[in-house]
Scaffold this motif. Structure first.
Motif, PDB file in Angstrom:
ATOM      1  N   ARG A  56       0.841  -1.197   0.000  1.00  7.58           N
ATOM      2  CA  ARG A  56       0.000   0.000   0.000  1.00  7.58           C
ATOM      3  C   ARG A  56       0.871   1.239   0.000  1.00  7.58           C
ATOM      4  O   ARG A  56       1.824   1.353   0.762  1.00  7.58           O
ATOM      5  CB  ARG A  56      -0.902  -0.008   1.243  1.00  7.58           C
ATOM      6  CG  ARG A  56      -1.790   1.201   1.323  1.00  7.58           C
ATOM      7  CD  ARG A  56      -2.874   1.096   2.340  1.00  7.58           C
ATOM      8  NE  ARG A  56      -2.413   0.732   3.649  1.00  7.58           N
ATOM      9  CZ  ARG A  56      -3.213   0.650   4.709  1.00  7.58           C
ATOM     10  NH1 ARG A  56      -4.485   0.896   4.590  1.00  7.58           N
ATOM     11  NH2 ARG A  56      -2.738   0.309   5.874  1.00  7.58           N
ATOM     12  N   THR A  57       0.537   2.149  -0.880  1.00  5.04           N
ATOM     13  CA  THR A  57       1.241   3.427  -0.927  1.00  5.04           C
ATOM     14  C   THR A  57       0.360   4.480  -0.265  1.00  5.04           C
ATOM     15  O   THR A  57      -0.855   4.484  -0.437  1.00  5.04           O
ATOM     16  CB  THR A  57       1.544   3.842  -2.379  1.00  5.04           C
ATOM     17  OG1 THR A  57       0.326   3.881  -3.112  1.00  5.04           O
ATOM     18  CG2 THR A  57       2.489   2.862  -3.038  1.00  5.04           C
ATOM     19  N   GLU A  58       0.981   5.323   0.469  1.00  2.00           N
ATOM     20  CA  GLU A  58       0.247   6.382   1.163  1.00  2.00           C
ATOM     21  C   GLU A  58      -0.040   7.512   0.186  1.00  2.00           C
ATOM     22  O   GLU A  58       0.845   7.948  -0.547  1.00  2.00           O
ATOM     23  CB  GLU A  58       1.063   6.920   2.341  1.00  2.00           C
ATOM     24  CG  GLU A  58       1.288   5.893   3.438  1.00  2.00           C
ATOM     25  CD  GLU A  58       0.004   5.508   4.148  1.00  2.00           C
ATOM     26  OE1 GLU A  58      -0.881   6.368   4.311  1.00  2.00           O
ATOM     27  OE2 GLU A  58      -0.110   4.333   4.517  1.00  2.00           O
ATOM     28  N   GLN A  59      -1.247   7.989   0.177  1.00  2.00           N
ATOM     29  CA  GLN A  59      -1.625   9.126  -0.653  1.00  2.00           C
ATOM     30  C   GLN A  59      -1.112  10.404   0.008  1.00  2.00           C
ATOM     31  O   GLN A  59      -1.098  10.508   1.233  1.00  2.00           O
ATOM     32  CB  GLN A  59      -3.150   9.196  -0.791  1.00  2.00           C
ATOM     33  CG  GLN A  59      -3.735   7.978  -1.465  1.00  2.00           C
ATOM     34  CD  GLN A  59      -3.283   7.853  -2.904  1.00  2.00           C
ATOM     35  OE1 GLN A  59      -3.055   8.831  -3.590  1.00  2.00           O
ATOM     36  NE2 GLN A  59      -3.112   6.616  -3.353  1.00  2.00           N
ATOM     37  N   PRO A  60      -0.684  11.384  -0.779  1.00  2.00           N
ATOM     38  CA  PRO A  60      -0.231  12.634  -0.169  1.00  2.00           C
ATOM     39  C   PRO A  60      -1.391  13.333   0.548  1.00  2.00           C
ATOM     40  O   PRO A  60      -2.531  13.275   0.106  1.00  2.00           O
ATOM     41  CB  PRO A  60       0.267  13.468  -1.353  1.00  2.00           C
ATOM     42  CG  PRO A  60      -0.150  12.766  -2.583  1.00  2.00           C
ATOM     43  CD  PRO A  60      -0.581  11.391  -2.224  1.00  2.00           C
ATOM     44  N   SER A  61      -1.055  13.971   1.646  1.00  2.00           N
ATOM     45  CA  SER A  61      -2.079  14.686   2.413  1.00  2.00           C
ATOM     46  C   SER A  61      -2.520  15.939   1.646  1.00  2.00           C
ATOM     47  O   SER A  61      -1.891  16.351   0.668  1.00  2.00           O
ATOM     48  CB  SER A  61      -1.517  15.097   3.775  1.00  2.00           C
ATOM     49  OG  SER A  61      -0.513  16.083   3.605  1.00  2.00           O
ATOM     50  N   LEU A  62      -3.586  16.532   2.086  1.00  2.77           N
ATOM     51  CA  LEU A  62      -4.091  17.752   1.451  1.00  2.77           C
ATOM     52  C   LEU A  62      -3.020  18.836   1.476  1.00  2.77           C
ATOM     53  O   LEU A  62      -2.793  19.523   0.476  1.00  2.77           O
ATOM     54  CB  LEU A  62      -5.360  18.226   2.157  1.00  2.77           C
ATOM     55  CG  LEU A  62      -5.949  19.534   1.644  1.00  2.77           C
ATOM     56  CD1 LEU A  62      -6.379  19.378   0.191  1.00  2.77           C
ATOM     57  CD2 LEU A  62      -7.116  19.960   2.504  1.00  2.77           C
TER      58      LEU A  62
END
Length: 117
Positions: A99-105
């Motif tokens: 799983r890759t972490e999505q960039p935060s807002l």
């Protein structure tokens, strides 16, 4: 077949570790994957998957890090915090989803307004 939707559902269902190792469905490992994957649990409480290369970090997994075990038609999934190991029930095939972490807002905003270099 394990699709992106199924993978997301597994991460959501097994979001947290179980209260104890006894809450994992460990017999599934020995019923469906032991023949082809040489599954064993050592004295330190590590799950060893013999069909995975000895240099791989997924060959030896601490049982305390396993969030869940799920059975599918041709696959057995071992769910960890940020990855899922899919062991084929019919041969020694192994697939790993990381799983890759999505960039935060905040990170997306910063990237958008960053100066090109």
């Amino acid at each position: 077949m394990i699709t992106k939707k199924v993978i997301d559902a597994l991460y959501n269902k097994y979001r947290h570790r179980p209260d104890g190792i006894d809450d994992l469905d460990i017999p599934l490992l020995f019923d469906y994957a032991a023949d082809h994957h040489n599954i064993e649990i050592d004295a330190e409480g590590n799950l060893i998957i013999g069909s995975i290369d000895p240099r791989s970090p997924f060959r030896q997994l601490p049982m305390a890090n396993i969030h869940g075990i799920a059975k599918f038609e041709n696959t057995l999934a071992i769910v960890l915090h940020s990855s899922i190991l899919c062991l084929n029930k019919n041969d020694d095939g192994v697939n790993v989803h990381i799983r890759t972490e999505q960039p935060s807002l905040w990170e997306r905003i910063r990237y958008r307004f960053a100066k090109p270099q």
